[in-house]
Design a protein around this motif. Structure first.
Motif, PDB file in Angstrom:
ATOM      1  N   GLY A 308       0.807  -1.217   0.000  1.00 54.56           N
ATOM      2  CA  GLY A 308       0.000   0.000   0.000  1.00 54.56           C
ATOM      3  C   GLY A 308       0.840   1.266   0.000  1.00 54.56           C
ATOM      4  N   ALA A 323       7.246  -1.489   4.004  1.00 51.53           N
ATOM      5  CA  ALA A 323       6.629  -0.153   4.051  1.00 51.53           C
ATOM      6  C   ALA A 323       5.135  -0.330   3.863  1.00 51.53           C
ATOM      7  CB  ALA A 323       7.211   0.734   2.957  1.00 51.53           C
ATOM      8  N   ILE A 324       4.354   0.153   4.825  1.00 57.22           N
ATOM      9  CA  ILE A 324       2.914  -0.076   4.816  1.00 57.22           C
ATOM     10  C   ILE A 324       2.153   1.244   4.763  1.00 57.22           C
ATOM     11  CG2 ILE A 324       0.990  -1.146   6.042  1.00 57.22           C
ATOM     12  CD1 ILE A 324       2.949  -2.978   7.427  1.00 57.22           C
ATOM     13  N   ASP A 325       1.420   1.439   3.663  1.00 57.49           N
ATOM     14  CA  ASP A 325       0.478   2.561   3.536  1.00 57.49           C
ATOM     15  C   ASP A 325       1.124   3.934   3.681  1.00 57.49           C
ATOM     16  OD1 ASP A 325      -1.517   0.746   3.080  1.00 57.49           O
ATOM     17  OD2 ASP A 325      -2.328   0.801   5.109  1.00 57.49           O
ATOM     18  N   VAL A 326       2.417   4.023   3.432  1.00 64.63           N
ATOM     19  CA  VAL A 326       3.078   5.328   3.508  1.00 64.63           C
ATOM     20  C   VAL A 326       3.183   5.932   2.108  1.00 64.63           C
ATOM     21  CG1 VAL A 326       4.339   4.871   5.619  1.00 64.63           C
ATOM     22  CG2 VAL A 326       5.330   4.189   3.426  1.00 64.63           C
ATOM     23  N   LEU A 329       7.676   9.052   0.703  1.00 71.09           N
ATOM     24  CA  LEU A 329       8.803   8.984   1.639  1.00 71.09           C
ATOM     25  C   LEU A 329      10.070   8.500   0.950  1.00 71.09           C
ATOM     26  CD1 LEU A 329       7.307   7.346   4.875  1.00 71.09           C
ATOM     27  CD2 LEU A 329       7.392   9.754   4.235  1.00 71.09           C
TER      28      LEU A 329
ATOM     29  N   VAL B 340       8.358   0.478   8.278  1.00 68.15           N
ATOM     30  CA  VAL B 340       7.870   1.861   8.236  1.00 68.15           C
ATOM     31  C   VAL B 340       6.397   1.779   7.853  1.00 68.15           C
ATOM     32  CG1 VAL B 340       8.116   4.171   7.245  1.00 68.15           C
ATOM     33  CG2 VAL B 340      10.138   2.697   7.511  1.00 68.15           C
ATOM     34  N   ARG B 342       2.229   3.561   8.404  1.00 67.08           N
ATOM     35  CA  ARG B 342       1.356   4.547   9.026  1.00 67.08           C
ATOM     36  C   ARG B 342       0.862   3.947  10.339  1.00 67.08           C
ATOM     37  NH1 ARG B 342       0.693   8.828   7.080  1.00 67.08           N
ATOM     38  NH2 ARG B 342      -0.926   9.318   8.596  1.00 67.08           N
ATOM     39  N   ARG B 348      -1.880  -4.006   9.812  1.00 69.01           N
ATOM     40  CA  ARG B 348      -1.381  -4.720   8.639  1.00 69.01           C
ATOM     41  C   ARG B 348       0.030  -5.272   8.843  1.00 69.01           C
ATOM     42  NH1 ARG B 348      -2.535  -1.926   2.989  1.00 69.01           N
ATOM     43  NH2 ARG B 348      -2.508  -4.105   2.362  1.00 69.01           N
TER      44      ARG B 348
END
Lengths: 360, 360
Positions: A308, A323-326, A329, B340, B342, B348
């Protein structure tokens, strides 16, 4: 033109590339580090920035073998990378300490023939269309041979505040104009006005001049730089292509850029237009713009899981990164340090690197 | 009450804490890992979650020494942490494989006296006001002694979708009601309605029941669990306080939670209210909510530089972390993995951990 006569190393307008590889930037921390400078890293593709710079010379087949100026501490790695790129430098000038570009260029100019046209190139830039640079070099070479100090200008297409700008003046030759003014790292309002003016180019940091011309200019505007370089070479040593200036003498040289020492002060500065797809890769944002991205706008390298995530630059160097839902960046993970920054805050990376260094 | 008579280990309504320490969650990856389960980590403060759980028993001084049920692979670390916490467990039941809470509780119940009141507690929760739990335990003990299966309910103050909810029914004693219904991990609309109803509590996963009562219930609703545990103990070994069920026998036990096997099916389920500042620390968002934060809303541990970062949970485990201008993130860096995310996407994390495991 009779290339053969110019490549024999004696006089004429032989073009000698001078690759400046002595930088040790912190703007790409933690990828770049002391001892692991940006130009020795494979940032934009599988080859390192230095190797891409050397490969670029193939677009200028008439040029002589290059002179590389680098840090003594990087000597082995530079030699390895040059050999891998199939390039045998004419000279490898190994600086005992970094003193910015003016002393580095002085060392190279003193190691070349007076009439050699030095094509000075940073080793940590990306040039997507090197043939455009080659064309500009050829267009500017006669002026350089006449004693002009030529800088290569890139069309300024956005109000970048991290670049230097050059105002283009009177036409000297097709695609080459006299430089009317330099503006270094302008504020955003100024940068916007410069871009709108239509007569400013970004200063690419690539130069073409006779060795004798730049040494004369250094003698006039920064005599300590010229004399220090000469004394350091006189007291130094040569071993094959490796040239080692005297450590103590070179250490006393002022640390100053060629722009500040000469280009912004001297007469007879020309700017040659080169729409060469140039980037100084001076920040992770700049890197993000030039690398390939997937459908979600991510550029991932290493063992990366993007779940995401969108519009991110993600690097996992021997480290797994999830990396989740960021969004938007920069995520750079190495064995001992991790950077997580908003892409638009890429300019603050060197500030972070400096603060961390102070804390140690 | 005559505590002395109840602590001699023979009959009566002795309270025996049963600490469940066999979990191996992935919801706090990469902090928690196989071999480094959440309860053995110092997440909320300097002591580990298990040590905080053991320390909490001081609020219930009348309780007997605890039984700890844990993974065989964690035996040494559990022993070390218990000793450091100054707790000598009555028994350390070492599961050869994880089979969820029902088999673990069966092992503990079979290792206790039939009339012992087992106070079953997960080892990876935070309880800010343990005295509130102790009060609730004392209020519920007479009912448990009479044969009620008591679960401790936490006031449901937000529509959490990751929790189980219990509807409170008829009053049984001050602060204790019959449980009228269980709702496990409701959708957000349902959770909102349950909170609005005012008669639902969160299921804390903490229980109080007679050993004989829970074994009877298991015999009725999950006979394979009870019989499997009995056979595994019969075929296993005991070495001091360490109890090792037979690997093959216990491995054939169903893997099932006590909630699903018994609590949601049996009669005589009571819910005791305990406004104890409870968190299951079941996500980084949950962890963020209970830890101390600085003026910028960040919770940083390890070698962390927060430059313009806000409302972030940042952990650097032997790794330097720089966070620049980011907001509302979880950043967890370990030697070999970086997360990393949110903060609002904390749920998740286990999905990411699973995908990474599948990829390996």
């Amino acid at each position: 033109m009779d290339r053969g006569a110019k490549e024999d190393g004696r006089g004429g307008t032989r073009i000698v590339p001078v690759i400046l590889s002595g930088g040790a930037g912190t703007r790409l921390w933690p990828l770049s580090r002391p001892g692991r400078p940006k130009q020795l890293l494979p940032l934009a593709e599988a080859r390192t920035m230095l190797q891409l710079t050397l490969a670029r010379l193939a677009c200028l087949p008439e040029a002589a073998p290059p002179i590389i100026v680098a840090a003594e501490s990087d000597a082995a790695e530079i030699g390895r990378q040059a050999a891998e790129a199939g390039v045998a430098p004419a000279a490898l000038i190994l600086e005992p300490v970094a003193r910015n570009t003016a002393p580095a260029i002085a060392l190279a100019a003193l190691s070349a023939e007076p009439d050699d046209l030095l094509l000075v190139m940073p080793s940590d830039h990306v040039i997507a269309r090197p043939e455009a640079l080659a064309d500009a070099v050829r267009a500017a070479a006669p002026l350089a041979a006449e004693g002009w100090l030529v800088t290569f200008g890139v069309p300024a297409t956005a109000p970048e505040t991290g670049y230097g700008y050059i105002r283009r003046g009177a036409s000297l030759a097709p695609g080459v104009e006299a430089a009317a003014a330099f503006v270094e790292k302008p504020a955003i309002e100024v940068a916007t006005a410069l871009v709108a003016s239509g007569d400013h180019a970004w200063n690419s940091g690539i130069f073409l001049f006779r060795a004798a011309t730049i040494l004369d200019a250094l003698r006039e505007f920064a005599p300590q730089v010229r004399d220090g370089a000469a004394a350091a070479l006189a007291g130094g040593s040569r071993d094959g292509e490796a040239i080692r200036p005297d450590t103590a003498v070179f250490g006393r040289s002022p640390s100053i850029s060629i722009d500040y020492a000469v280009m912004e002060r001297a007469q007879h500065i020309a700017v040659a237009a080169a729409d060469m797809g140039w980037s100084d890769v001076g920040s992770f944002e700049a890197l993000y713009r030039i690398v390939a991205r997937d459908g979600a706008g991510n550029s991932c390298e290493g063992d990366v899981l993007a779940l995401g995530a969108r519009d991110c630059l993600i690097r996992g160097e021997g480290v797994t990164v999830a990396a989740i839902d960021v969004e938007g960046l920069v995520i750079v993970a190495t064995a001992d340090a991790v950077l997580v920054a908003r892409r638009e805050s890429s300019q603050r990376v060197s500030e972070a690197a400096r603060l961390l260094k102070e804390r140690d």
